[in-house]
Design a protein around this motif. Structure first.
Motif, PDB file in Angstrom:
ATOM      1  N   SER A 203      18.507  59.795  83.692  1.00  0.00           N
ATOM      2  CA  SER A 203      19.133  59.844  82.370  1.00  0.00           C
ATOM      3  C   SER A 203      18.120  59.544  81.269  1.00  0.00           C
ATOM      4  O   SER A 203      17.311  58.613  81.390  1.00  0.00           O
ATOM      5  N   VAL A 204      18.167  60.360  80.197  1.00  0.00           N
ATOM      6  CA  VAL A 204      17.353  60.141  79.000  1.00  0.00           C
ATOM      7  C   VAL A 204      18.218  60.415  77.774  1.00  0.00           C
ATOM      8  O   VAL A 204      18.958  61.413  77.728  1.00  0.00           O
ATOM      9  N   THR A 205      18.139  59.544  76.782  1.00  0.00           N
ATOM     10  CA  THR A 205      18.819  59.748  75.498  1.00  0.00           C
ATOM     11  C   THR A 205      17.837  59.425  74.376  1.00  0.00           C
ATOM     12  O   THR A 205      17.195  58.373  74.390  1.00  0.00           O
ATOM     13  N   PHE A 206      17.722  60.333  73.427  1.00  0.00           N
ATOM     14  CA  PHE A 206      16.858  60.104  72.274  1.00  0.00           C
ATOM     15  C   PHE A 206      17.521  60.683  71.023  1.00  0.00           C
ATOM     16  O   PHE A 206      18.058  61.789  71.063  1.00  0.00           O
ATOM     17  N   PHE A 207      17.499  59.929  69.941  1.00  0.00           N
ATOM     18  CA  PHE A 207      17.954  60.487  68.668  1.00  0.00           C
ATOM     19  C   PHE A 207      17.278  59.767  67.517  1.00  0.00           C
ATOM     20  O   PHE A 207      16.849  58.616  67.633  1.00  0.00           O
ATOM     21  N   THR A 208      17.166  60.484  66.411  1.00  0.00           N
ATOM     22  CA  THR A 208      16.690  59.899  65.167  1.00  0.00           C
ATOM     23  C   THR A 208      17.755  60.113  64.093  1.00  0.00           C
ATOM     24  O   THR A 208      18.420  61.154  64.049  1.00  0.00           O
ATOM     25  N   GLY A 209      17.899  59.133  63.258  1.00  0.00           N
ATOM     26  CA  GLY A 209      18.789  59.228  62.112  1.00  0.00           C
ATOM     27  C   GLY A 209      18.062  58.813  60.859  1.00  0.00           C
ATOM     28  O   GLY A 209      16.931  58.295  60.921  1.00  0.00           O
ATOM     29  N   GLU A 210      18.682  59.030  59.726  1.00  0.00           N
ATOM     30  CA  GLU A 210      18.051  58.672  58.451  1.00  0.00           C
ATOM     31  C   GLU A 210      19.065  58.101  57.482  1.00  0.00           C
ATOM     32  O   GLU A 210      20.239  58.513  57.470  1.00  0.00           O
ATOM     33  N   LEU A 211      18.602  57.171  56.673  1.00  0.00           N
ATOM     34  CA  LEU A 211      19.303  56.720  55.479  1.00  0.00           C
ATOM     35  C   LEU A 211      18.542  57.288  54.289  1.00  0.00           C
ATOM     36  O   LEU A 211      17.316  57.182  54.237  1.00  0.00           O
ATOM     37  N   ALA A 212      19.243  57.916  53.362  1.00  0.00           N
ATOM     38  CA  ALA A 212      18.563  58.572  52.245  1.00  0.00           C
ATOM     39  C   ALA A 212      19.268  58.255  50.939  1.00  0.00           C
ATOM     40  O   ALA A 212      20.495  58.100  50.896  1.00  0.00           O
ATOM     41  N   THR A 213      18.478  58.177  49.883  1.00  0.00           N
ATOM     42  CA  THR A 213      19.037  57.965  48.557  1.00  0.00           C
ATOM     43  C   THR A 213      18.061  58.469  47.506  1.00  0.00           C
ATOM     44  O   THR A 213      16.838  58.499  47.749  1.00  0.00           O
ATOM     45  N   GLY A 214      18.589  58.879  46.359  1.00  0.00           N
ATOM     46  CA  GLY A 214      17.724  59.365  45.296  1.00  0.00           C
ATOM     47  C   GLY A 214      18.481  60.180  44.260  1.00  0.00           C
ATOM     48  O   GLY A 214      19.684  60.410  44.385  1.00  0.00           O
ATOM     49  N   PRO A 215      17.775  60.655  43.227  1.00  0.00           N
ATOM     50  CA  PRO A 215      18.409  61.384  42.131  1.00  0.00           C
ATOM     51  C   PRO A 215      18.182  62.891  42.216  1.00  0.00           C
ATOM     52  O   PRO A 215      17.274  63.380  42.882  1.00  0.00           O
ATOM     53  N   SER A 216      19.013  63.618  41.510  1.00  0.00           N
ATOM     54  CA  SER A 216      18.779  65.039  41.211  1.00  0.00           C
ATOM     55  C   SER A 216      18.979  65.230  39.707  1.00  0.00           C
ATOM     56  O   SER A 216      19.836  64.580  39.097  1.00  0.00           O
ATOM     57  N   ILE A 217      18.171  66.126  39.140  1.00  0.00           N
ATOM     58  CA  ILE A 217      18.171  66.297  37.683  1.00  0.00           C
ATOM     59  C   ILE A 217      18.371  67.768  37.337  1.00  0.00           C
ATOM     60  O   ILE A 217      17.691  68.643  37.885  1.00  0.00           O
ATOM     61  N   GLU A 218      19.295  68.024  36.449  1.00  0.00           N
ATOM     62  CA  GLU A 218      19.507  69.370  35.931  1.00  0.00           C
ATOM     63  C   GLU A 218      18.597  69.559  34.707  1.00  0.00           C
ATOM     64  O   GLU A 218      18.863  69.033  33.632  1.00  0.00           O
ATOM     65  N   ILE A 219      17.497  70.286  34.918  1.00  0.00           N
ATOM     66  CA  ILE A 219      16.530  70.467  33.834  1.00  0.00           C
ATOM     67  C   ILE A 219      17.131  71.294  32.712  1.00  0.00           C
ATOM     68  O   ILE A 219      17.013  70.961  31.525  1.00  0.00           O
ATOM     69  N   ASN A 220      17.751  72.405  33.069  1.00  0.00           N
ATOM     70  CA  ASN A 220      18.497  73.227  32.124  1.00  0.00           C
ATOM     71  C   ASN A 220      19.573  73.963  32.909  1.00  0.00           C
ATOM     72  O   ASN A 220      19.849  73.624  34.071  1.00  0.00           O
ATOM     73  N   GLU A 221      20.189  74.984  32.304  1.00  0.00           N
ATOM     74  CA  GLU A 221      21.281  75.679  32.971  1.00  0.00           C
ATOM     75  C   GLU A 221      20.815  76.462  34.193  1.00  0.00           C
ATOM     76  O   GLU A 221      21.628  76.834  35.038  1.00  0.00           O
ATOM     77  N   GLN A 222      19.511  76.719  34.311  1.00  0.00           N
ATOM     78  CA  GLN A 222      19.015  77.526  35.415  1.00  0.00           C
ATOM     79  C   GLN A 222      18.277  76.719  36.484  1.00  0.00           C
ATOM     80  O   GLN A 222      18.314  77.079  37.660  1.00  0.00           O
ATOM     81  N   TRP A 223      17.611  75.637  36.099  1.00  0.00           N
ATOM     82  CA  TRP A 223      16.748  74.919  37.025  1.00  0.00           C
ATOM     83  C   TRP A 223      17.269  73.505  37.286  1.00  0.00           C
ATOM     84  O   TRP A 223      17.739  72.817  36.369  1.00  0.00           O
ATOM     85  N   SER A 224      17.154  73.086  38.547  1.00  0.00           N
ATOM     86  CA  SER A 224      17.447  71.698  38.904  1.00  0.00           C
ATOM     87  C   SER A 224      16.500  71.271  40.027  1.00  0.00           C
ATOM     88  O   SER A 224      16.036  72.095  40.829  1.00  0.00           O
TER      89      SER A 224
END
Length: 410
Positions: free
Chosen positions: A125-146
């Motif tokens: 038997s073998v078991t392996f996994f990776t997980g992640e905790l993530a956080t951060g911002p996103s910015i709407e530069i204008n109506e077309q770009w983010s």
């Protein structure tokens, strides 16, 4: 593919796409730039019950043994909220990668006869996994770009309960089998995921995201099976790398915006020499309080030769809004496995080209979405003896594949 990228059920049912259209909290793990499409406050919970049956020649050439249907839960939890008219913030927890299997009652471990193995049938038997905790911002530069950037904290857990040829690690290799139990885990150094999205009009969207590699140093213990006081249980240590990955694609809305079509390409750079998955070395050391003078008796480091290669995936997805509250979805994915023929193991996916099909339904109300999906994948590959005709170099040493020289038999 050891990375199921199962973050959001709507994404899964559309061929695991989403880099250009998934304006949900799960965008944190796909393309954080799309988090700007989330309303004032939103959260998502996803549960992916994975049922897997793995078959391999565990008992030697021309044999076939299956694990039976095993259950592997894959889940995620994401939050997103608007903190200003043009800025969003998000946080999430999710499974990033994993592999493993359990074979019960293996009669001839590694295909060796009973007089060599010297035991009754054994479980592997073998078991392996990776997980992640993530956080951060996103910015709407204008109506077309983010744009968006997420800080990721990787977590990895590895468990193995194997009856192995421990004699291969001795200075003079000899077939000596014993049970080894290894349990290690750890938290790695933070890394990032960066995304960008471009909307030239209200029908087209183009998106791209890059995941930087992340390294976890796992520590724990190994039950060695060595019947010498002080050597029965040792400290264990090994590293794991989640490699760089790049994903980009486009989506378009047709038929009065009722039909959504998405096409994407994803690349995972497992083959990188320093930031990929070439080998994994498990090192052992004496625990605190061990009797003196045992250093010379410590087993040599165990090197698992992975030598995974880069993965290239083509993903396609389709969604049609039948009525206001109901959407139907379809997806198709094709790509190569990260496993090489010479270094295939009975616990990893088979080599070759893999395909999968997906379908599902989406129910949409004013404040709630409920998604239900189904994915099916079947992979099969035959490896001939020609892959083991010549020795290969692993960490500066020549090793005969499929031989008694290997602790981790490939």
């Amino acid at each position: 593919n050891t990375e199921p990228t199962a973050y959001d059920t709507r994404s899964v049912t559309m061929g695991q796409t989403g880099v250009s259209w998934l304006e949900r909290p799960a965008a944190i793990a796909i393309n954080p730039a799309l988090l700007t499409g989330v309303g004032k406050l939103s959260f998502s919970v996803m549960f992916n019950p994975m049922f897997l049956n793995t078959c391999a020649p565990v008992q030697g050439p021309d044999t076939n043994k299956c694990t039976g249907v095993s259950f592997g839960p894959v889940g995620s939890l994401f939050f997103g909220w608007r903190i200003s008219p043009r800025m969003h913030f998000g946080a999430g927890a999710y499974i990033e990668a994993g592999y493993g299997a359990t074979y019960d009652d293996v009669a001839n471990v590694d295909g060796e006869p009973d007089e060599v193995v010297g035991t009754e049938p054994q479980d592997q038997s073998v078991t392996f996994f990776t997980g992640e905790l993530a956080t951060g911002p996103s910015i709407e530069i204008n109506e077309q770009w983010s744009v968006g950037i997420m800080l990721r904290l990787p977590i990895a857990v590895q468990r193995a309960d194997l009856y192995q040829n421990i004699g291969a690690a001795s200075p003079v290799p000899n077939p000596t089998y014993g049970r080894i139990r290894n349990e290690i885990g750890g938290v790695g150094f933070p890394s990032v995921r960066i995304g960008i999205a471009y909307k030239p009009n209200d029908m087209w969207t183009i998106g791209a995201a890059w995941r930087a590699y992340a390294k976890v140093t796992m520590t724990g213990s190994t039950d060695t099976g060595i019947d010498i006081p002080g050597l029965e249980t040792l400290n264990a240590r090994a590293d794991w790398v989640t490699p760089n990955a790049l994903q980009f694609g486009s989506s378009v809305k047709l038929v009065d915006k009722k039909l959504l079509v998405a096409v994407e390409i994803r690349m995972q750079f497992h083959g990188a020499k320093k930031q990929g998955n070439q080998t994994q070395t498990i090192q052992v050391s004496l625990p605190r309080g061990a009797p003196p003078g045992l250093e010379a008796l410590l087993p040599a480091p165990t090197v698992a030769p992975l030598f995974w290669k880069n993965v290239y995936l083509l993903k396609t997805g389709l969604e049609y809004q039948v009525i206001d509250v109901l959407a139907i979805r379809f997806g198709f994915l094709v790509g190569n496995s990260n496993v090489r023929e010479q270094f295939a193991q009975i616990f990893t996916p088979p080599p070759g080209i893999n395909t999968s099909v997906q379908t599902g339904l989406g129910f949409n109300w004013d404040r709630v979405n409920f998604d239900l999906g189904f994915l099916f994948q079947q992979s099969k590959h035959t490896i001939g003896p020609e892959v083991a005709e010549e020795p290969v170099e692993v960490n500066g040493e020549l090793i005969n594949l499929c031989s008694r020289d290997q602790v981790v038999r490939t």
